[in-house]
Write a protein that holds these residues in place. Sequence first.
Motif, PDB file in Angstrom:
ATOM      1  N   MET A 100       0.848  -1.202   0.000  1.00  0.00           N
ATOM      2  CA  MET A 100       0.000   0.000   0.000  1.00  0.00           C
ATOM      3  C   MET A 100       0.877   1.244   0.000  1.00  0.00           C
ATOM      4  SD  MET A 100      -2.942   1.066   2.727  1.00  0.00           S
ATOM      5  CE  MET A 100      -3.966  -0.375   2.384  1.00  0.00           C
ATOM      6  N   THR A 101       0.551   2.177  -0.842  1.00  0.00           N
ATOM      7  CA  THR A 101       1.341   3.408  -0.921  1.00  0.00           C
ATOM      8  C   THR A 101       0.931   4.366   0.184  1.00  0.00           C
ATOM      9  OG1 THR A 101       1.163   3.127  -3.300  1.00  0.00           O
ATOM     10  CG2 THR A 101       2.103   5.210  -2.512  1.00  0.00           C
ATOM     11  N   ARG A 102       1.918   4.998   0.780  1.00  0.00           N
ATOM     12  CA  ARG A 102       1.608   5.992   1.795  1.00  0.00           C
ATOM     13  C   ARG A 102       1.016   7.247   1.165  1.00  0.00           C
ATOM     14  NH1 ARG A 102       7.540   5.065   4.152  1.00  0.00           N
ATOM     15  NH2 ARG A 102       7.140   3.231   5.440  1.00  0.00           N
ATOM     16  N   LEU A 103       0.130   7.885   1.905  1.00  0.00           N
ATOM     17  CA  LEU A 103      -0.342   9.215   1.502  1.00  0.00           C
ATOM     18  C   LEU A 103       0.750  10.230   1.819  1.00  0.00           C
ATOM     19  CD1 LEU A 103      -4.042   9.072   2.796  1.00  0.00           C
ATOM     20  CD2 LEU A 103      -3.234   8.826   0.444  1.00  0.00           C
ATOM     21  N   ARG A 104       0.732  11.304   1.064  1.00  0.00           N
ATOM     22  CA  ARG A 104       1.777  12.339   1.225  1.00  0.00           C
ATOM     23  C   ARG A 104       1.262  13.463   2.117  1.00  0.00           C
ATOM     24  NH1 ARG A 104       1.966  10.580  -4.052  1.00  0.00           N
ATOM     25  NH2 ARG A 104       0.459  12.186  -4.638  1.00  0.00           N
ATOM     26  N   LEU A 105       2.030  13.746   3.125  1.00  0.00           N
ATOM     27  CA  LEU A 105       1.631  14.737   4.130  1.00  0.00           C
ATOM     28  C   LEU A 105       2.560  15.939   4.097  1.00  0.00           C
ATOM     29  CD1 LEU A 105      -0.217  15.289   6.665  1.00  0.00           C
ATOM     30  CD2 LEU A 105       1.597  14.227   8.032  1.00  0.00           C
ATOM     31  N   GLY A 106       1.989  17.111   4.200  1.00  0.00           N
ATOM     32  CA  GLY A 106       2.765  18.325   4.449  1.00  0.00           C
ATOM     33  C   GLY A 106       2.461  18.851   5.841  1.00  0.00           C
ATOM     34  N   MET A 107       3.282  19.760   6.321  1.00  0.00           N
ATOM     35  CA  MET A 107       3.072  20.303   7.660  1.00  0.00           C
ATOM     36  C   MET A 107       3.346  21.805   7.680  1.00  0.00           C
ATOM     37  SD  MET A 107       4.589  18.904  11.292  1.00  0.00           S
ATOM     38  CE  MET A 107       3.336  17.614  11.424  1.00  0.00           C
ATOM     39  N   VAL A 108       2.440  22.527   8.330  1.00  0.00           N
ATOM     40  CA  VAL A 108       2.644  23.960   8.562  1.00  0.00           C
ATOM     41  C   VAL A 108       2.866  24.154  10.053  1.00  0.00           C
ATOM     42  CG1 VAL A 108       1.600  26.259   8.438  1.00  0.00           C
ATOM     43  CG2 VAL A 108       1.230  24.610   6.589  1.00  0.00           C
ATOM     44  N   GLY A 109       4.027  24.703  10.400  1.00  0.00           N
ATOM     45  CA  GLY A 109       4.433  24.792  11.802  1.00  0.00           C
ATOM     46  C   GLY A 109       5.184  23.527  12.193  1.00  0.00           C
ATOM     47  N   GLY A 110       5.486  23.416  13.475  1.00  0.00           N
ATOM     48  CA  GLY A 110       6.100  22.179  13.950  1.00  0.00           C
ATOM     49  C   GLY A 110       7.596  22.114  13.785  1.00  0.00           C
ATOM     50  N   GLY A 111       8.258  23.284  13.668  1.00  0.00           N
ATOM     51  CA  GLY A 111       9.715  23.271  13.575  1.00  0.00           C
ATOM     52  C   GLY A 111      10.358  22.912  14.906  1.00  0.00           C
ATOM     53  N   GLN A 112      11.667  23.066  14.933  1.00  0.00           N
ATOM     54  CA  GLN A 112      12.428  22.671  16.125  1.00  0.00           C
ATOM     55  C   GLN A 112      11.864  23.310  17.396  1.00  0.00           C
ATOM     56  OE1 GLN A 112      15.984  24.057  14.363  1.00  0.00           O
ATOM     57  NE2 GLN A 112      16.749  22.005  13.852  1.00  0.00           N
ATOM     58  N   GLY A 113      11.724  22.526  18.450  1.00  0.00           N
ATOM     59  CA  GLY A 113      11.251  23.043  19.727  1.00  0.00           C
ATOM     60  C   GLY A 113       9.750  22.974  19.901  1.00  0.00           C
ATOM     61  N   ALA A 114       9.036  22.667  18.863  1.00  0.00           N
ATOM     62  CA  ALA A 114       7.586  22.573  18.965  1.00  0.00           C
ATOM     63  C   ALA A 114       7.205  21.254  19.628  1.00  0.00           C
ATOM     64  CB  ALA A 114       6.948  22.669  17.587  1.00  0.00           C
ATOM     65  N   PHE A 115       6.089  21.251  20.335  1.00  0.00           N
ATOM     66  CA  PHE A 115       5.604  20.032  20.972  1.00  0.00           C
ATOM     67  C   PHE A 115       4.644  19.287  20.046  1.00  0.00           C
ATOM     68  CE2 PHE A 115       1.639  18.915  23.494  1.00  0.00           C
ATOM     69  CZ  PHE A 115       1.953  17.585  23.647  1.00  0.00           C
ATOM     70  N   ILE A 116       3.607  19.980  19.629  1.00  0.00           N
ATOM     71  CA  ILE A 116       2.504  19.236  19.021  1.00  0.00           C
ATOM     72  C   ILE A 116       2.841  18.806  17.596  1.00  0.00           C
ATOM     73  CG2 ILE A 116       1.118  21.127  18.017  1.00  0.00           C
ATOM     74  CD1 ILE A 116      -0.213  18.233  20.218  1.00  0.00           C
ATOM     75  N   GLY A 117       3.758  19.530  16.950  1.00  0.00           N
ATOM     76  CA  GLY A 117       4.169  19.106  15.615  1.00  0.00           C
ATOM     77  C   GLY A 117       4.805  17.726  15.644  1.00  0.00           C
ATOM     78  N   ALA A 118       5.671  17.514  16.619  1.00  0.00           N
ATOM     79  CA  ALA A 118       6.318  16.205  16.728  1.00  0.00           C
ATOM     80  C   ALA A 118       5.293  15.118  17.019  1.00  0.00           C
ATOM     81  CB  ALA A 118       7.380  16.251  17.828  1.00  0.00           C
ATOM     82  N   VAL A 119       4.309  15.452  17.823  1.00  0.00           N
ATOM     83  CA  VAL A 119       3.249  14.487  18.121  1.00  0.00           C
ATOM     84  C   VAL A 119       2.510  14.104  16.837  1.00  0.00           C
ATOM     85  CG1 VAL A 119       0.977  14.252  19.211  1.00  0.00           C
ATOM     86  CG2 VAL A 119       2.920  15.134  20.533  1.00  0.00           C
TER      87      VAL A 119
END
Lengths: 375, 375, 375, 375
Positions: free
Chosen positions: C1-20
Amino acid sequence: MTRLRLGMVGGGQGAFIGAVHRIAARIDDQWELVAGALSSDPDRSRASAAELGIAPDRAYVSFEEMVRLESGRADRIDAVAIVTPNHMHAAPAIAFLNAGIHVICDKPLASTAQEAEAIAQAAHASAAQFFLTHNYTGYPLIRQARDMIASGDLGDIRVVQVEYAQDWLTEEISNKQADWRTDPSKSGAGGCVGDIGTHAFHLASYVTGLNASSLAADLDAFVPGRLVDDNVHVLLRFEGGAKGMLWASQVAVGNENALRLRVHGTKGGLEWEQENPNVMHFTRFGEPKQILTRAGAGSTAAGQRNTRIPPGHPEGYLEGFATLYTEAANIIRNDQSGTPEAGAHTPGIEDGLKGMRFISACIESSRKDAAWVSF
Amino acid sequence: MTRLRLGMVGGGQGAFIGAVHRIAARIDDQWELVAGALSSDPDRSRASAAELGIAPDRAYVSFEEMVRLESGRADRIDAVAIVTPNHMHAAPAIAFLNAGIHVICDKPLASTAQEAEAIAQAAHASAAQFFLTHNYTGYPLIRQARDMIASGDLGDIRVVQVEYAQDWLTEEISNKQADWRTDPSKSGAGGCVGDIGTHAFHLASYVTGLNASSLAADLDAFVPGRLVDDNVHVLLRFEGGAKGMLWASQVAVGNENALRLRVHGTKGGLEWEQENPNVMHFTRFGEPKQILTRAGAGSTAAGQRNTRIPPGHPEGYLEGFATLYTEAANIIRNDQSGTPEAGAHTPGIEDGLKGMRFISACIESSRKDAAWVSF
Amino acid sequence: MTRLRLGMVGGGQGAFIGAVHRIAARIDDQWELVAGALSSDPDRSRASAAELGIAPDRAYVSFEEMVRLESGRADRIDAVAIVTPNHMHAAPAIAFLNAGIHVICDKPLASTAQEAEAIAQAAHASAAQFFLTHNYTGYPLIRQARDMIASGDLGDIRVVQVEYAQDWLTEEISNKQADWRTDPSKSGAGGCVGDIGTHAFHLASYVTGLNASSLAADLDAFVPGRLVDDNVHVLLRFEGGAKGMLWASQVAVGNENALRLRVHGTKGGLEWEQENPNVMHFTRFGEPKQILTRAGAGSTAAGQRNTRIPPGHPEGYLEGFATLYTEAANIIRNDQSGTPEAGAHTPGIEDGLKGMRFISACIESSRKDAAWVSF
Amino acid sequence: MTRLRLGMVGGGQGAFIGAVHRIAARIDDQWELVAGALSSDPDRSRASAAELGIAPDRAYVSFEEMVRLESGRADRIDAVAIVTPNHMHAAPAIAFLNAGIHVICDKPLASTAQEAEAIAQAAHASAAQFFLTHNYTGYPLIRQARDMIASGDLGDIRVVQVEYAQDWLTEEISNKQADWRTDPSKSGAGGCVGDIGTHAFHLASYVTGLNASSLAADLDAFVPGRLVDDNVHVLLRFEGGAKGMLWASQVAVGNENALRLRVHGTKGGLEWEQENPNVMHFTRFGEPKQILTRAGAGSTAAGQRNTRIPPGHPEGYLEGFATLYTEAANIIRNDQSGTPEAGAHTPGIEDGLKGMRFISACIESSRKDAAWVSF
């Protein structure tokens, strides 16, 4: 209803378990403390008696005096509570039994097997009753557990895990409670194994109805200079094939009085902890675990018997202890009236002998490098 | 950062632990699964691979083919995860180690001592690393417990109580998970003792840093017809004088996966339960018991390492497992860069050998009526 | 199964919820992070992207650039995760929705009602999906609770008690997480009520299926100088007559992340706590309380859905979060294939709007001395 | 020491709280029950008295007779316990106070504000003491909590969460306990709010030392046909700025007697639950949570006062109740000897009046759609 008359040997000022017995005797209003040999010192005996509302003429300085003078009274005591250190159980117990006075004795039965046998002989020879205060059996959920197992709710028992952990002897200390418990001339050869190991062993047997047939024990005295064991590891084998482990410790830091029992059978499992005794976990195999509460939904007749207040209103250590006193009172009254008491499971002389054999077997096994010892 | 390339032996459709390994490998984004010998059936191997996004040309039908063809690739796998039943660990582990490919192997190490020794020889002869997934060591509070004990917070350890109780084999059942675990030709001579007893034994050693020197074991197969043990009672003696008890059971009704560790020393005590792994109880002798939480107040560096989210947001079994994969990745990357990795405590070949000796010693002791066996 | 492609806005170094979000997206292997506007600083954006394995040409410096360039790619992202502070949700959400790219947005929906409405309009106008990560709904036992209530196991609901207590803002502090949450220009007018009160409110509605019709709220900012509320007391009235209380606090010393829900109906009651999410208590009136476990005995189809490992192996916060990502993936794939997805309950735009109305109503009520506010 | 003489109004056969009072009076051996107006039926009064060991000439058929005849005796009762339904408190309380006999009265103080005022006037005019049995204040850890807060361990109090949940009135039932509690002519206008809401309100005030200044209440009678409230939601505001929530319910399925208190201040937080009253959680901000135990490590003088047995031996509801009786005895003896008693915090007439104002304010607020009511 007239209260039964209670005497007490031991339990003077500063004692722990004597005060517990007195509260336990009062809770259900079946007993009145009217006589005591609370101390061998005449002044302290009188002072203790005065505090407790005992008439001066019944504040004795020795159990021998107490037996002699009480025996001659029309209003003599119905029973005596013996709350002395272990090595001072046998002499008063035998004397009162010989005088036909019922005996309520703290555990373990005695400090040596010889003393225990002598008490047993006196008990068998006497028309008087002998009660042993394995008080943890008085908890309503312990009664319920016993009945659930007897009625097959757990199926055939396979595994019994029992433990009794404390930490108050983690370091060398000296006080009234510690001194005699760590002195083999007073406690007997067992330390922790006698003081709390016997409670754990008795509870496991009482609830499961199983007889242990042999054990292998590894005992330690971890605190430097200690003359009796303070940590007890035991493998148990029961008649019928169940297996068990017993742990008792007085050096397990983080434990106050953590008596815990778990029983697993072919159909179900039970877990109970003394420090929060109003709940018990029960699982039928394949079903969600249930939280059974004292006198709560799904409680059995045995679980409701001798409980005083509705579920959610916690009963504690003293109420469980009180149940033994109340059952003893019922048995004694029924003796007097000729009607046998049904449904009471108050531990007695046979339990005391088994406990002594347990202590001896543990010590013998440990000396033989944890070899199996039958008993 | 580029992901390391992972292959897998076993773990096809319907497997439990293979899926766990794959999630664990993904959580910290250090690994990409690129190859597999997921099944010996060619159709199922290809179908499983397709589900997992493995290219068709890397969906092998045997580990032998996988070793041979991967070894020839420029983008060959960095490591292989072996997630087969116990009797199928040795052959692939040795083959990959011989090919210089790192091995991440499920526990116990093997089904026989001979196989275990052969793996160990291959591991010692190879430049590749060997990791054993005693995953419970990956829990942050277990790391913290290890460091607290190492730094003396508990003083000298006296008593270690460890248990691992389940109930899923209470009755005779047949399914993919149960079948091989109760078949000694696949699991090895140990049943419960190998499957979960080794976890408990390893955890106790890992956290306390103590070496067990001898044990006495009483093993049972309670379910009629069962060919391997399903309940394990063990007395432990550790170098330096500490004592322990270990209980492992797969017939303890009311337990799902109840791995529990308690350690008591001269100064303090610790209690931890796997089913609620984000809390640990700690008591300094004479002070109130503390509830330590993962990454919470008072957590140590070891307790904060390899944890991903703030306290109060529970991490679970998969995150603990992931820590082993991440540490393996770090070690492998550092190997590649020549920098040794500090602070990782990932179990390896020595832990695997100790676990096998534990199984053998339990079986031997139990056959000798729970005689002490050194190891 | 092919993975869906995800982008992210925010979540750079030091962020909590982006890593989650990133871990959550990986756990079930449905997503690959391939693009990001992780930071508005070009160097930090590239550095963050490199750490995360994002190709340099997809490491954008703004969401506007990201929308524009991704829209032109054949392999453009399937969805974007927006993990910025509240006041930075609306602009990117609208831009991606307008571009037909699915949006996975953190909660609360926005920092103002106007922004929220604008997002809703964009969502309604777009063929793309909008998902709101009220992640606590992803816990399997929460799904089970929802289904048990829907199927009548509790009867008619009378009382709902929900609370979410933390203590990390007990004193004035300054750090990346605290700063924007206590700055009304970023968090919106609600502080605690928006950050965690909305979670509690949503969870109560989600599980019970009840619509709140009005509320009376008493909000406080206990810490001197704090510009937003840090303690929230709310009375709730639900359509149909049920009543509720909601407490949210960030100054409740002794609480890490204590989200707790209790529901009581005419026939039964449920209790669940997020910090130990693998157990739930259930009582049928007049019967013993049951301990239901994730995927354990008595679990429902909803309780087993989207759970990964057997009972007793704790799943945590990240797995619950992962379920939302997996359900989003399933919905998107089914959108693509034309098959509607059944059984997924992923929160979306309507939940976001309700949450915003809840925040507004609490603030309005509190300003009016806890007058009832309909919504 | 001579026991004080106790009389009882109410508490005949089948009563719950009368039996509780009698046990509580016995536990510490300060009281002897010697007289009673246990029932208005002469035969039942005599039969009940006989069961309780009360002499026939002191088995009265009305409190009026009891006051008259006891007042004339040299050995007249020192105090009377009034354990009737709420509407039957005022008349006997006033009569005994007027006769100079100490009164120990169950809660709430009365069924109407008028009755309460009349009792208060009589109490103020009499040299006799008036004690109100808000028994939950007798738990040692509640005493400790009160002292910890008074000594500043929690800093300034911000949030108080108190609840008292039961489920025994979930359905329409008829029995001796339920009937009068759901009959406003006997219970007063408040149902649940008077029966258990007052306990919760009193406990919160007692422990924190805070005065509630206003409240907003939403009361419901969920069971069809019920004439009094069975679920109570209250917002509280305290002098000084602390805020609180109070929940009382008798229809919360899954709760037996779940009185629970949580207090959060600037420096620390406390949590306590009545159903397991021997533990209390305490957190200093930024430090690990502690489990404080009754009489255990770190217990204060107040926590050790009036406790009877070592930590780990659970005390329960009856012992907490007994503490009120013992403190009443001490106060009475000191009255007799002219020495004021220090350290006793036994609730009295002022607590009773506050409780009545709490009930009235809740009912008034609820009628006004939860408007704030000062009191």
